[in-house]
Design an enzyme around this catalytic site. Structure first.
Site, PDB file in Angstrom:
ATOM      1  N   TYR A   1       0.834  -1.184   0.000  1.00 53.29           N
ATOM      2  CA  TYR A   1       0.000   0.000   0.000  1.00 53.29           C
ATOM      3  C   TYR A   1       0.870   1.236   0.000  1.00 53.29           C
ATOM      4  O   TYR A   1       1.828   1.337   0.740  1.00 53.29           O
ATOM      5  CB  TYR A   1      -0.815   0.048   1.299  1.00 53.29           C
ATOM      6  CG  TYR A   1      -2.282  -0.088   1.076  1.00 53.29           C
ATOM      7  CD1 TYR A   1      -2.920   0.610   0.062  1.00 53.29           C
ATOM      8  CD2 TYR A   1      -3.031  -0.904   1.907  1.00 53.29           C
ATOM      9  CE1 TYR A   1      -4.278   0.470  -0.120  1.00 53.29           C
ATOM     10  CE2 TYR A   1      -4.377  -1.044   1.729  1.00 53.29           C
ATOM     11  CZ  TYR A   1      -4.996  -0.358   0.712  1.00 53.29           C
ATOM     12  OH  TYR A   1      -6.335  -0.485   0.545  1.00 53.29           O
TER      13      TYR A   1
ATOM     14  N   GLU B   1      -7.282   0.654 -12.743  1.00 48.84           N
ATOM     15  CA  GLU B   1      -7.911   1.974 -12.759  1.00 48.84           C
ATOM     16  C   GLU B   1      -6.832   3.041 -12.836  1.00 48.84           C
ATOM     17  O   GLU B   1      -5.969   3.107 -11.954  1.00 48.84           O
ATOM     18  CB  GLU B   1      -8.721   2.202 -11.480  1.00 48.84           C
ATOM     19  CG  GLU B   1      -9.930   1.313 -11.347  1.00 48.84           C
ATOM     20  CD  GLU B   1     -10.680   1.542 -10.038  1.00 48.84           C
ATOM     21  OE1 GLU B   1     -11.786   1.004  -9.915  1.00 48.84           O
ATOM     22  OE2 GLU B   1     -10.157   2.239  -9.143  1.00 48.84           O
TER      23      GLU B   1
ATOM     24  N   ASN C   1      -4.743   1.973  -9.552  1.00 51.52           N
ATOM     25  CA  ASN C   1      -5.263   1.014  -8.593  1.00 51.52           C
ATOM     26  C   ASN C   1      -5.622  -0.240  -9.386  1.00 51.52           C
ATOM     27  O   ASN C   1      -5.715  -0.186 -10.606  1.00 51.52           O
ATOM     28  CB  ASN C   1      -6.477   1.601  -7.876  1.00 51.52           C
ATOM     29  CG  ASN C   1      -6.787   0.856  -6.599  1.00 51.52           C
ATOM     30  OD1 ASN C   1      -6.022   0.000  -6.150  1.00 51.52           O
ATOM     31  ND2 ASN C   1      -7.930   1.174  -6.005  1.00 51.52           N
TER      32      ASN C   1
ATOM     33  N   ARG D   1      -2.843   8.196 -10.065  1.00 55.48           N
ATOM     34  CA  ARG D   1      -2.359   6.981  -9.420  1.00 55.48           C
ATOM     35  C   ARG D   1      -3.045   5.805 -10.100  1.00 55.48           C
ATOM     36  O   ARG D   1      -4.059   5.972 -10.773  1.00 55.48           O
ATOM     37  CB  ARG D   1      -2.633   6.978  -7.925  1.00 55.48           C
ATOM     38  CG  ARG D   1      -4.096   6.842  -7.565  1.00 55.48           C
ATOM     39  CD  ARG D   1      -4.291   6.883  -6.052  1.00 55.48           C
ATOM     40  NE  ARG D   1      -3.869   5.649  -5.400  1.00 55.48           N
ATOM     41  CZ  ARG D   1      -4.702   4.671  -5.036  1.00 55.48           C
ATOM     42  NH1 ARG D   1      -5.994   4.777  -5.264  1.00 55.48           N
ATOM     43  NH2 ARG D   1      -4.240   3.587  -4.437  1.00 55.48           N
TER      44      ARG D   1
ATOM     45  N   HIS E   1     -14.136   5.990   1.862  1.00 55.71           N
ATOM     46  CA  HIS E   1     -13.080   4.978   1.899  1.00 55.71           C
ATOM     47  C   HIS E   1     -13.208   4.091   3.136  1.00 55.71           C
ATOM     48  O   HIS E   1     -12.336   3.276   3.401  1.00 55.71           O
ATOM     49  CB  HIS E   1     -11.701   5.638   1.892  1.00 55.71           C
ATOM     50  CG  HIS E   1     -11.321   6.188   0.551  1.00 55.71           C
ATOM     51  ND1 HIS E   1     -11.420   7.510   0.242  1.00 55.71           N
ATOM     52  CD2 HIS E   1     -10.883   5.581  -0.573  1.00 55.71           C
ATOM     53  CE1 HIS E   1     -11.042   7.701  -1.010  1.00 55.71           C
ATOM     54  NE2 HIS E   1     -10.713   6.547  -1.535  1.00 55.71           N
TER      55      HIS E   1
ATOM     56  N   TYR F   1     -10.872  -8.123   0.741  1.00 56.31           N
ATOM     57  CA  TYR F   1     -11.468  -6.840   0.350  1.00 56.31           C
ATOM     58  C   TYR F   1     -11.674  -6.752  -1.164  1.00 56.31           C
ATOM     59  O   TYR F   1     -12.685  -6.258  -1.639  1.00 56.31           O
ATOM     60  CB  TYR F   1     -10.579  -5.691   0.833  1.00 56.31           C
ATOM     61  CG  TYR F   1     -10.984  -4.355   0.266  1.00 56.31           C
ATOM     62  CD1 TYR F   1     -12.186  -3.763   0.638  1.00 56.31           C
ATOM     63  CD2 TYR F   1     -10.172  -3.700  -0.657  1.00 56.31           C
ATOM     64  CE1 TYR F   1     -12.578  -2.555   0.108  1.00 56.31           C
ATOM     65  CE2 TYR F   1     -10.558  -2.482  -1.191  1.00 56.31           C
ATOM     66  CZ  TYR F   1     -11.760  -1.915  -0.808  1.00 56.31           C
ATOM     67  OH  TYR F   1     -12.135  -0.718  -1.345  1.00 56.31           O
TER      68      TYR F   1
END
Lengths: 316, 339, 189
Positions: free
Chosen positions: B38, B267, B227, B225, B195, B318
């Protein structure tokens, strides 16, 4: 300053109060971006070896990006920037500015907006007014000034805003009754303050006393860094040592040595330039860090804060 | 030179979606190292980026344009609430229209054109045969509400975040290809609230740091960014709304069909300050590639194996990979000489 | 979607703390549903004798002294109208079930009051309102997971992800991946 600069030329400059000069800036190549009410730009001034970078609010109509207007008050204790703007910048001069950023936007959910301007603090509200009027918003502008020095746009505002404009000229002993003003407001009212710390403190003290909601108070708090004692900054990661003069901020000293630190407001508000401290006593002067972060002694905001002793060791 | 959009392919039912060799070559592979970790991993989105890449322009228009716009139309027809804009976001929607039309017409003049006479605008989208004149800022002069109008012409999901009190609020958006989040439910939430379900990151302070960074983005300095997650079949609309229709697909992954059915979903998230409203545009451009296509690149195949193998259990859960994570790791191991 | 109730804490779930009277406020307003009545009354008695107002929302015959009744019909509109008489420096204390707390919060913020003026007591029960992500129906007073959606009839896993706008938690079909899986019913916290 982060991001790219915009090259501009001074198209017009005029005196708008005894100590305040207004400058109209036109872009040299690309058109200027539109902006939102309350935005500021950082103006970069090159004076020989020295570079000043000061934030100034945009005071033109946000829907009209043909030129940006800023107003600069000549500070008696000028560290160079405002004096440079007043004495060395004229029509035709070239400058570099940052793209607009906004740390003082109106809250459009407000049912009523009370704008409290002290002296040159009238500037951010100049960009609020056209938008408030376009939206038929309920608002009042309270303008506190001393006509021998400030009071820019007083006559113009009186005419444009009619019953929504309230002027308090301390040279004529007129004071703004802040406590009564606040107590008289209905739910949903927001107060915006741009002015001296004493005005900000008065509003907050009154709010705490009568249970006025603090979230409805918005402050444009950033001010030029105050001078202090000179000190030495040791940069632990790069192994450099730099001298910070009495008249310059730590951030300015770092930039002078070509060490880039992200920053936006240059006045202790936005939190972008926070820097780790390994050792040395700190004189915190910002409005960003919490009391706990300040007392930990592990970080500072180099745009305004300084060493309390002869030396600071930084994590950069 | 960019490849022109292909004829319409599908992201549902018969799943005719495919990537050309050129699309595979420009796929934005998201892993800079072998172990997934992360991080805020935000970087400036400086345009123009490398020619032909997904990072070349502010909005990436690629060979899937017509297919994705057709898919968006199907989703909105089934459920118009997949697009919403709170009344105070009107100006922000117009900011987005300006940003999109100006950059699309400059970046892809062969497909889009814009002419402006003060507030009178003339917009042509040759790919979708759109030719409209309207008054900038006047929502009544558009054939659809502004968010839907521009959203139907841009690939990827879009959200406009209102900035107040140093926080960002999800107050407008068009979200038809999300990785399992619902705009209708998350509407109006603050940055940390929406979030809320993301594991680990809160404890690491990721969102405090990200929020501080995002609220300070100035006009004209977008950041991006990447993802990622995995998706079974080339399904764009993996939303909670339609989960009853696609959830069962997660049980259908076998050692034999991993390469064909399992897709890496990336993404490209771009954050860009809207000048007039001070809102923040959050665009989420989704790219899908099958494991078979992905593994035509040996470096990607090897790294994909290592990333999945070291993924923390909280993230496996998740991201919804629990049912086929091990099958995927086993299948990928053939591309990793160290396994 | 998760196979089991989320094992990590979800940050959108509000935190509640014991409420103490706000000493600076010019006026104190207490609002409660039937479930929160005892809590509300205790707090009301403990607060300074400045200007006070107390409302009970719901259909009840017997009310404690000092409480006025607002019938449950379109109580949000009625409450909104009543608020126009209160000044900007008013403190509000809300007691009751969680969805009710946030519904009142919504009425108050719409009337222009700030979140710092609105004190929510810890919810007076574990019942939640649940927003179905498939049909958008909100099922009230859910105390178990999974729970049946009153709109589309699907069996929903109730997650801890909370929306202040909808005053509800999110619910997602629990066995969409494998219809054979019907997990045991658990009491919500």
């Amino acid at each position: 300053m982060s991001g790219s600069y915009i090259e501009v030329q001074v198209e017009q400059c005029r005196q708008v109060a005894p100590a305040i000069k207004e400058f109209a800036l036109k872009a040299l190549d690309a058109p200027l971006p539109a902006f939102s009410p309350g935005s500021h730009v950082v103006v970069e001034m090159r004076d020989g070896q020295k570079t000043y970078r000061n934030p100034y609010s945009l005071l033109s109509d946000p829907r009209d990006p043909s030129a940006y207007r800023i107003a600069v008050r000549l500070q008696e204790q000028s560290r160079g920037g405002s004096r440079f703007m007043h004495e060395r910048i004229a029509e035709g001069s070239r400058l570099r500015i940052s793209p607009p950023a906004n740390l003082f936007a109106p809250d459009w959910r407000a049912r009523k907006h009370i704008l409290l301007a002290g002296g040159v603090g009238i500037t951010p509200f100049m960009s609020y007014l056209p938008e408030l009027q376009r939206r038929n918003a309920d608002f009042e502008l309270h303008h506190l000034f001393r006509s021998s020095r400030t009071g820019a746009y007083d006559a113009d505002l009186r005419q444009r805003l009619d019953g929504r404009y309230f002027a308090y000229d301390s040279a004529r002993d007129k004071r703004c009754p802040v406590a009564e003003l606040m107590a008289a407001q209905s739910p949903g009212t927001h107060i915006y303050i741009c002015g001296p710390q004493s005005l900000i403190d008065a509003v907050y003290a009154n709010a705490a006393q009568i249970g006025w909601p603090q979230e409805h108070i918005h402050v444009e708090a950033f001010a030029a860094p105050e001078p202090g004692e000179p000190f030495e900054a040791v940069l632990c990661k790069s192994g450099k040592t730099i001298q910070v003069g009495a008249e310059e901020s730590l951030l300015e000293a770092l930039e002078r040595e070509h060490i880039e630190v992200p920053n936006l407001c240059r006045g202790g508000v936005c939190g972008q330039c926070v820097t780790g401290v390994r050792d040395g006593a700190i004189e915190h002067r910002d409005h960003f860090l919490s009391e706990r972060e300040k007392s930990s002694g592990q970080c500072l905001m180099p745009c305004v804060s300084r060493a309390k002793g002869p030396k600071l060791e930084l994590e950069i | 030179m960019r490849l022109a959009p292909k004829q319409i392919e599908t992201f549902r039912d018969d799943f005719t979606y495919s990537n050309s060799p050129e699309a595979i070559a420009r796929f934005p592979f998201p892993f800079p190292e072998d172990e997934y970790r992360y991080s805020v991993n935000i970087e400036p989105h400086v345009t123009p980026g490398p020619a032909g890449s997904a990072f070349e322009f502010l909005f990436d228009i690629d060979e899937h344009y017509l297919s994705e716009m057709a898919e968006r139309g199907i989703v909105l027809e089934e459920n118009p609430k997949r697009c919403l804009a709170m009344p105070h976001m009107d100006l922000a929607c117009w900011d987005l229209i300006e940003r999109a039309m100006v950059s699309l017409s400059e970046d892809y003049p062969q497909w889009f054109s814009l002419s402006r006479d003060g507030d009178r605008w003339h917009w042509q989208n040759h790919l979708l045969h759109i030719d409209d004149e309207f008054v900038f800022g006047d929502s009544a002069s558009l054939p659809q509400p502004p968010m839907e109008y521009i959203g139907r012409q841009l690939q990827g999901d879009l959200a406009l975040l209102d900035q107040r009190d140093g926080d960002l609020f999800l107050d407008a958006g068009i979200v038809t290809c999300p990785a399992d989040w619902s705009l209708a439910f998350d509407a109006g939430m603050s940055f940390k609230e929406w979030h809320g379900p993301v594991p680990l990151a809160h404890e690491m302070g990721v969102f405090e740091r990200a929020l501080k960074y995002l609220t300070a983005i100035p006009v004209g300095s977008p950041v991006r960014r990447l993802n990622w997650t995995l998706t079974v079949n080339a399904r764009m609309d993996t939303s909670p709304e339609t989960y009853p229709e696609w959830g069962h697909e997660r049980t259908g992954i076998t050692a034999e069909n991993v390469g064909e059915k399992l897709h890496l979903r990336v993404e490209l998230q771009v954050l860009d300050r809207m000048p007039r409203s001070n809102a923040l545009l959050f665009s989420i451009r989704t790219y899908l590639i099958s494991f078979d296509d992905l593994c035509t690149n040996p470096d990607w195949a090897r790294r994909m194996h290592r990333v999945l193998k070291t993924l923390p259990p909280e993230l496996i859960e998740y991201k919804g990979l629990s049912r086929y994570h091990q099958t995927a790791v086993d299948w990928l191991s053939r591309f990793d000489p160290l396994s | 979607m998760n196979d089991a109730v989320a094992s990590y804490t979800v940050k959108s779930r509000p935190d509640y703390h014991e409420v103490a009277p706000d000493q600076t406020a010019q006026c104190h307003v207490f609002i409660t549903d039937s479930a929160g009545l005892a809590q509300s009354e205790a707090l009301c008695q403990a607060s300074p004798v400045a200007k006070k107002q107390a409302w009970h929302i719901g259909d009840s015959d017997t009310l404690p002294a000092g409480y006025e009744a607002i019938q449950s019909g379109d109580w949000q509109a009625v409450l909104g109208e009543q608020l126009s008489g209160f000044g900007i420096a008013t403190a509000f204390y809300v007691s009751g079930l969680e969805a009710f707390l946030w519904q009142v919060h919504g009425v108050l913020t719409k009337a222009g009051f700030a979140p710092s003026q609105i004190h929510l007591e810890p919810p007076a029960g574990n019942q939640r309102d649940v927003f179905c992500t498939h049909c958008y129906h909100i099922t009230p007073d859910v105390s178990t997971t999974p729970a049946r959606c009153a709109g589309c009839g699907r069996l929903l896993l109730v997650r801890d992800h909370f929306s202040r706008l909808h005053c509800a938690y999110v619910g997602v079909q629990i066995n969409a991946e494998d219809p054979a899986e019907v997990p045991p019913t658990e009491e919500l916290s």
